[in-house]
Enzyme design. Structure first.
Site, PDB file in Angstrom:
ATOM      1  N   LYS A  85     -25.996  17.133  28.283  1.00 41.68           N
ATOM      2  CA  LYS A  85     -24.855  16.220  28.334  1.00 41.68           C
ATOM      3  C   LYS A  85     -24.693  15.500  27.000  1.00 41.68           C
ATOM      4  CE  LYS A  85     -22.709  12.418  30.735  1.00 41.68           C
ATOM      5  NZ  LYS A  85     -22.786  11.347  31.696  1.00 41.68           N
ATOM      6  N   GLY A 109     -26.075  12.994  34.505  1.00 43.96           N
ATOM      7  CA  GLY A 109     -26.866  14.222  34.358  1.00 43.96           C
ATOM      8  C   GLY A 109     -27.522  14.660  35.664  1.00 43.96           C
ATOM      9  N   ARG A 110     -28.136  13.717  36.369  1.00 41.31           N
ATOM     10  CA  ARG A 110     -28.870  14.106  37.589  1.00 41.31           C
ATOM     11  C   ARG A 110     -27.954  14.322  38.787  1.00 41.31           C
ATOM     12  NH1 ARG A 110     -30.308   9.383  35.427  1.00 41.31           N
ATOM     13  NH2 ARG A 110     -29.708   7.462  36.490  1.00 41.31           N
ATOM     14  N   GLU A 166     -36.014  18.321  23.228  1.00 43.38           N
ATOM     15  CA  GLU A 166     -36.588  19.539  23.825  1.00 43.38           C
ATOM     16  C   GLU A 166     -35.565  20.677  23.815  1.00 43.38           C
ATOM     17  OE1 GLU A 166     -36.684  16.505  25.067  1.00 43.38           O
ATOM     18  OE2 GLU A 166     -38.528  16.112  26.197  1.00 43.38           O
ATOM     19  N   GLU A 170     -35.380   8.378  38.682  1.00 39.83           N
ATOM     20  CA  GLU A 170     -34.627   8.007  37.485  1.00 39.83           C
ATOM     21  C   GLU A 170     -33.430   7.139  37.882  1.00 39.83           C
ATOM     22  OE1 GLU A 170     -34.494  10.526  33.686  1.00 39.83           O
ATOM     23  OE2 GLU A 170     -32.476  10.792  34.464  1.00 39.83           O
ATOM     24  N   LYS A 204     -38.647   8.105  24.131  1.00 39.41           N
ATOM     25  CA  LYS A 204     -37.980   9.008  23.183  1.00 39.41           C
ATOM     26  C   LYS A 204     -38.023   8.420  21.778  1.00 39.41           C
ATOM     27  CE  LYS A 204     -34.489  10.989  26.264  1.00 39.41           C
ATOM     28  NZ  LYS A 204     -33.068  11.142  26.492  1.00 39.41           N
ATOM     29  N   HIS A 221     -53.010  22.251  53.391  1.00 41.31           N
ATOM     30  CA  HIS A 221     -54.387  22.571  53.011  1.00 41.31           C
ATOM     31  C   HIS A 221     -54.768  21.882  51.708  1.00 41.31           C
ATOM     32  CE1 HIS A 221     -54.390  25.540  56.235  1.00 41.31           C
ATOM     33  NE2 HIS A 221     -53.121  25.709  55.894  1.00 41.31           N
TER      34      HIS A 221
HETATM   35  O1  F6P Z   1     -34.340  11.529  29.311  1.00 39.78           O
HETATM   36  C1  F6P Z   1     -33.648  11.430  30.478  1.00 39.78           C
HETATM   37  C2  F6P Z   1     -32.378  12.204  30.407  1.00 39.78           C
HETATM   38  O2  F6P Z   1     -31.452  11.494  29.666  1.00 39.78           O
HETATM   39  C3  F6P Z   1     -31.852  12.526  31.793  1.00 39.78           C
HETATM   40  O3  F6P Z   1     -31.159  11.483  32.350  1.00 39.78           O
HETATM   41  C4  F6P Z   1     -31.061  13.742  31.545  1.00 39.78           C
HETATM   42  O4  F6P Z   1     -30.762  14.442  32.715  1.00 39.78           O
HETATM   43  C5  F6P Z   1     -31.975  14.483  30.607  1.00 39.78           C
HETATM   44  O5  F6P Z   1     -32.552  13.480  29.806  1.00 39.78           O
HETATM   45  C6  F6P Z   1     -31.314  15.518  29.762  1.00 39.78           C
HETATM   46  O6  F6P Z   1     -30.293  14.940  29.012  1.00 39.78           O
HETATM   47  P1  F6P Z   1     -29.181  15.817  28.330  1.00 39.78           P
HETATM   48  O7  F6P Z   1     -28.450  16.552  29.380  1.00 39.78           O
HETATM   49  O8  F6P Z   1     -28.334  14.846  27.599  1.00 39.78           O
HETATM   50  O9  F6P Z   1     -29.875  16.771  27.387  1.00 39.78           O
END
Ligand code: F6P
Length: 538
Positions: free
Chosen positions: A203, A264-265, A209, A350, A506, A381
């Site tokens: 987003k 995002g979520r 990452e 979150e 971050k 288990h």
């Molecule tokens: O670090 C948390 C977050 O901002 C989440 O809320 C989000 O879903 C995820 O990182 C990934 O963010 P993006 O879609 O901006 O890469």
């Protein structure tokens, strides 16, 4: 107003003291209609909360709390596209992504843009599924790799696994989230560059990452296909930041815009669902949306005491704030739903892992549950022992797709029902002793062992039951949890839609990467660990 000072809060606290004197098994004995009274249905989805430690009176008091906290207003504001994300001053209108009716943000209808984006996503997915999308060499794309993390990964990843049975003869779809290069390498080991398409899902288009993995994927493609330009034919992007996507080198014609008003979520229904659509196809994806829409319409209209997300939210709050069960185990009895707890961790923790209210004042009670879990029967288990005889009260959601008849499937469902019953009923010391005697144990040995066999019971659980794990059923289930989260956030007075906390980690990671620990003003431990890292690398 401070939530604990409300009239209904005080009434609930008083009621709690009475109800805890009565084990749930006694509540069943006292009310033969308890199951009917304390379960709700939406079509063929059943939410049974009769094994929760509550009564119809508790429900009434919880509904009073919802009314006193103005929940109806909260729901209406969400549907009106108001800025319920009050810190970032944004709407949170994921319901519009699956709607048939019109929704507006800041007075502007979003219907056409939603429909146009969905149409494009589904057309691309179908083109890929037919083998008609070609890469730089003219070979058809047969492998889709989603590069994203958090909300840009967990939803489609979870649903992809859940709906694998609905994805026959489709391109292979993989998900890479971690910056650990091992994750991407494991996928690339099975990938042919000329047949692989990467979807860069972010987003913000600023997530370390995802961007690192995208650079590595591009380098891998360029090395095999001869140029970065050729690599470009193997990328699509989904983002709210199209400028950054273009700067990264993604052709604007290969970008899908994610609206700002989709968190995002809460975004798996948007173009973020593209890899899932590649897997389950346009019809499957539309059925998923229809399921979520079923739940949305119900949530917006049903009276609170008959409203599944509202009741689920209120019961969760009762468990957390009145019964001290601040951990929620989500136990899907379906290996297809194995990743549901991971998905819900982000959705719940979150969203509601917050500590101040709209006015910036501390919330005086616990907020989001610590959510964990895994598929039954496997967990039986592993961690169920703690649920039976540990010292904690843990709330549990059993999620059970009934499935077709068959020995193994019946055993699976039977186990789910047996676990919820056993955790509620428990075993008294007298029952334990008599059981041991019946097995032929001597009186004194049975008396010695009985306390170790006792299970206190009363672990509060709900069961969500539905006929089969179809796209429509999954859509309903996920929307149920989405709205539950909003109900709780609204009542606690917190903002479900920001995540400033995550930013701190971050920032520090960026500072560490660009400077040394000491230079970045880190604490002594982190500086020491950095020295050790350097030494270990030689
Ligand atoms: O670090 C948390 C977050 O901002 C989440 O809320 C989000 O879903 C995820 O990182 C990934 O963010 P993006 O879609 O901006 O890469």
């Amino acid at each position: 107003m401070n939530i604990t000072q409300s009239r209904s809060w005080a009434a609930l606290a008083q009621h709690r003291d009475q109800i805890l004197r009565r084990p749930v098994r006694d509540l069943f004995a006292a009310d033969p209609a308890r199951f009917d009274r304390l379960s709700l249905r939406l079509d063929d989805l059943l939410l049974d909360f009769s094994k929760q430690h509550l009564t119809a009176e508790t429900v009434k008091l919880l509904v009073d709390l919802a009314n006193e906290r103005g929940l109806a207003d909260g729901i209406a504001r969400m549907a009106a596209g108001e800025q319920i994300n009050f810190t970032e001053r944004r709407a949170a209108l994921h319901v519009a992504l699956r709607a048939e009716r019109e929704y507006r943000v800041a007075g502007r209808s979003v219907t056409l843009e939603v429909q146009a984006s969905l149409q494009r996503v589904l057309e691309l997915a179908e083109t890929i599924r037919r083998g008609e999308l070609k890469g730089a060499t003219g070979a058809p794309i047969r492998h889709v790799v989603n590069l994203g993390i958090g909300g840009s990964d967990l939803g489609p990843r979870m649903a992809n696994r859940a709906l694998a049975a609905h994805a026959a003869d489709t391109p292979r779809v993989d998900y890479v989230a971690n910056i650990d290069p091992a994750e991407l390498a494991a996928v690339l080991r099975h990938a042919k560059p000329e047949q692989t398409l990467f979807i860069l899902s972010s987003k913000s288009f600023g997530t370390q990452e995802t961007l690192e993995n995208a650079r590595a994927a591009r380098a891998w493609l360029a090395a095999a296909l001869g140029s970065e330009q050729a690599a470009g034919a193997h990328f699509y992007a989904v983002s709210n930041n199209l400028k950054a996507a273009a700067e990264f080198g993604i052709d604007p014609a290969r970008c899908f815009e994610l609206p700002e008003w989709v968190g995002g979520r809460f975004s798996m229904w948007s173009a973020i669902g593209l890899p899932l659509a590649c897997s389950i196809g346009a019809a499957g994806f539309r059925a998923l949306l229809a399921g979520a829409r079923d739940m949305d319409e119900h949530f917006l209209a049903a009276p609170f005491e008959h409203n599944l997300p509202v009741m689920m939210g209120l019961i969760g709050l009762w468990n957390i704030d009145f019964l001290g069960a601040d951990s929620l185990a989500v136990l899907p009895y379906s290996s297809g739903l194995a990743e549901l707890p991971d998905y819900l961790q982000q959705l719940e923790m979150e969203s509601n892992g917050k500590r101040v209210d709209r006015e910036g004042q501390p919330v005086p009670v616990q907020t989001a549950p610590i959510l964990w879990g895994g598929p039954g029967t496997v967990g039986q288990h592993a961690y169920h022992q703690l649920l039976y005889q540990g010292t904690r009260r843990v709330a549990i959601d059993f999620v059970v797709p009934v499935g077709a008849a068959g020995v193994a499937q019946e055993a699976l469902v039977g186990n789910a029902l047996a676990q919820s019953a056993a955790l509620m009923l428990g075993k008294t010391e007298d029952e334990a002793r008599r059981e041991l005697l019946a097995r032929g144990m001597a009186e004194d040995e049975a008396a010695r062992l009985a306390p170790h066999v006792v299970c206190p019971g009363n672990q509060p659980s709900s069961t969500v039951l539905f006929p089969a794990l179809t796209p429509r059923a999954l859509g309903r289930l996920i929307a149920l949890y989405e709205h539950k989260v909003y109900v709780q956030g609204w009542i606690w007075g917190i903002n479900c839609f920001d995540q400033y906390g995550v930013e701190l980690g971050k920032q520090m990671a960026r500072a560490l990467a660009t400077a040394g620990a000491a230079e970045a003003g880190m604490d002594g431990s982190t500086a020491g660990l950095m020295r050790a890292v350097r030494a270990m690398r030689g």
